[in-house]
Design an enzyme around this catalytic site. Structure first.
Site, PDB file in Angstrom:
ATOM      1  N   TYR A  72       0.852  -1.189   0.000  1.00  0.00           N
ATOM      2  CA  TYR A  72       0.000   0.000   0.000  1.00  0.00           C
ATOM      3  C   TYR A  72       0.889   1.241   0.000  1.00  0.00           C
ATOM      4  O   TYR A  72       1.536   1.564   0.998  1.00  0.00           O
ATOM      5  CB  TYR A  72      -0.900   0.037   1.235  1.00  0.00           C
ATOM      6  CG  TYR A  72      -1.952  -1.044   1.325  1.00  0.00           C
ATOM      7  CD1 TYR A  72      -2.275  -1.839   0.236  1.00  0.00           C
ATOM      8  CD2 TYR A  72      -2.632  -1.260   2.513  1.00  0.00           C
ATOM      9  CE1 TYR A  72      -3.238  -2.826   0.334  1.00  0.00           C
ATOM     10  CE2 TYR A  72      -3.610  -2.244   2.622  1.00  0.00           C
ATOM     11  CZ  TYR A  72      -3.907  -3.021   1.529  1.00  0.00           C
ATOM     12  OH  TYR A  72      -4.872  -4.004   1.634  1.00  0.00           O
ATOM     13  N   LEU A 100     -18.526  -1.507   2.236  1.00  0.00           N
ATOM     14  CA  LEU A 100     -19.348  -0.464   1.609  1.00  0.00           C
ATOM     15  C   LEU A 100     -19.221  -0.499   0.090  1.00  0.00           C
ATOM     16  O   LEU A 100     -19.602   0.459  -0.586  1.00  0.00           O
ATOM     17  CB  LEU A 100     -18.955   0.915   2.140  1.00  0.00           C
ATOM     18  CG  LEU A 100     -19.086   1.121   3.649  1.00  0.00           C
ATOM     19  CD1 LEU A 100     -18.744   2.562   4.020  1.00  0.00           C
ATOM     20  CD2 LEU A 100     -20.484   0.755   4.137  1.00  0.00           C
ATOM     21  N   ARG A 113     -16.736  -0.178  -1.783  1.00  0.00           N
ATOM     22  CA  ARG A 113     -15.867   0.928  -2.218  1.00  0.00           C
ATOM     23  C   ARG A 113     -16.620   2.246  -2.360  1.00  0.00           C
ATOM     24  O   ARG A 113     -16.367   3.027  -3.268  1.00  0.00           O
ATOM     25  CB  ARG A 113     -15.154   0.553  -3.498  1.00  0.00           C
ATOM     26  CG  ARG A 113     -14.237  -0.640  -3.297  1.00  0.00           C
ATOM     27  CD  ARG A 113     -13.581  -1.114  -4.567  1.00  0.00           C
ATOM     28  NE  ARG A 113     -12.638  -2.180  -4.241  1.00  0.00           N
ATOM     29  CZ  ARG A 113     -12.966  -3.456  -4.082  1.00  0.00           C
ATOM     30  NH1 ARG A 113     -14.238  -3.823  -4.225  1.00  0.00           N
ATOM     31  NH2 ARG A 113     -12.072  -4.353  -3.780  1.00  0.00           N
ATOM     32  N   SER A 134     -23.216   4.009   0.353  1.00  0.00           N
ATOM     33  CA  SER A 134     -23.043   5.186   1.206  1.00  0.00           C
ATOM     34  C   SER A 134     -23.966   6.282   0.719  1.00  0.00           C
ATOM     35  O   SER A 134     -24.632   6.145  -0.312  1.00  0.00           O
ATOM     36  CB  SER A 134     -21.596   5.670   1.181  1.00  0.00           C
ATOM     37  OG  SER A 134     -21.303   6.315  -0.051  1.00  0.00           O
TER      38      SER A 134
END
Length: 335
Positions: A56, A206, A208, A212
């Site tokens: 990452y 969620l 991505r 939401s």
């Protein structure tokens, strides 16, 4: 904070974990100070599980976590690390390496970046098709014996691979995508984990950001954002998926909750052996996620939510075709 046991006899962890990936990579620019403040706020609220990967941001995420933990006791935090993904300087993924020697090499760099002498959970990020999983987890087992790793995990592995790994070493957790919009693990992978006493740390709860109340269309315009290339965020797929989200929104409003909170609460209700990882990059999103712990969903609520988002109604795969081909887990979820 509610706790859940990792694996059959593992440690008690917070019922929600913090996925730190987006603070360094894949979702466009992130604010360093806000990222550190979010990690610290999570710990202050009783969240103990921090999830990261050595790839990452080419190690940036591990160094960010080290900075955030400078004033914390190491034993109060459970750090889960994925390894094995190889990347070029431009960020492109160029393969996976899970040879025993690579396991130890990746771990050595991880320990240096994190500023610790052990990680709590070490997981190959993907199955390396050229290396038997027994060899990979065997090497992690050697690092457990040496005191550099506490527990062994897997990520995005199929049921057969999980069984082979568990026959070689004690496996505590499988990290895999699981949400209202990604339910393929329910067919074979989740039952296998439950049979073997392996917990699931669920990412993408969620989907991505689809699940939401935040606007998502503009995210597909940013080439530095993973979602610009995600099938679920493209054209007619996106419009279809947003219709599903609207159906969830109506349920959320009736419960005086947000779409994200209902979606996290749904994952929490799928079993005490599942720990959702929330990818909050900001404190306000973290607080919203914590609100899911206060939502009580009964069987009628669960039925309504699952009717709003039928498992086969989601449009588009969760990764592009090239990335999907690298997922051993998809061999167990297809069909």
């Amino acid at each position: 904070m509610e706790t859940r046991t990792l694996g059959r006899n593992g440690p008690a962890l917070s019922a929600l974990g913090l996925g730190c990936m987006g603070m360094s990579d894949f979702y466009g620019p992130a604010d360093r100070d806000e990222s550190i403040a979010t990690i610290q706020a999570a710990l202050d609220r009783g969240m103990t599980l921090l999830d990261t990967g050595d790839f990452y941001g080419h190690g940036h995420n591990e160094m960010l976590i080290r900075e955030a933990l400078q004033t914390r006791r190491r034993e109060d935090v459970f750090i889960a690390v994925k390894f094995g993904a190889m990347r070029a300087p431009d960020g492109q993924f160029v393969g996976y390496d899970a040879r025993p020697a690579a396991v130890k090499n990746f771990l050595a760099y991880t320990l240096q970046r994190l500023g610790t002498d052990y990680v709590d959970l070490l997981q190959p990020a993907r199955l390396d098709p050229s290396v038997p999983i027994e060899d990979t987890v065997g090497a992690i087992g050697e690092m457990v014996q040496a005191g550099h790793v506490r527990h062994i995990g897997l990520s995005e592995m199929g049921a057969d691979t999980i069984r082979r790994a568990a026959a070689e070493q004690p496996i505590q957790a499988l990290q895999i995508e699981y949400s209202l919009m990604s339910r393929g693990i329910e067919r074979e992978i989740l039952p296998t984990c439950r049979e073997l006493g392996i917990s699931v740390t669920a990412y993408g709860v969620l989907s991505r950001g689809l699940l939401s109340d935040s606007p998502v269309r503009e995210r597909t315009a940013n080439a530095g954002d993973f979602r610009a290339h995600s099938p679920r965020f493209q054209g007619a797929n996106l419009e279809r998926n947003l219709d599903l989200v609207q159906a969830v929104r109506r349920i959320a409003e009736a419960k005086q909750a947000t779409v994200a909170q209902i979606s996290i609460a749904w994952v929490l209700r799928q079993g005490d052996d599942i720990i959702p990882l929330v990818g909050a990059r900001k404190r306000r999103r973290l607080e919203e996620a914590f609100g899911a712990l206060d939502i009580a969903l009964d069987d009628r609520d669960l039925a309504a939510i699952e009717a709003a988002v039928p498992a086969d109604a989601v449009a588009g795969d969760r990764y592009n075709e090239h990335q999907m081909a690298m997922l051993d887990s998809e061999r167990s979820t297809a069909g």
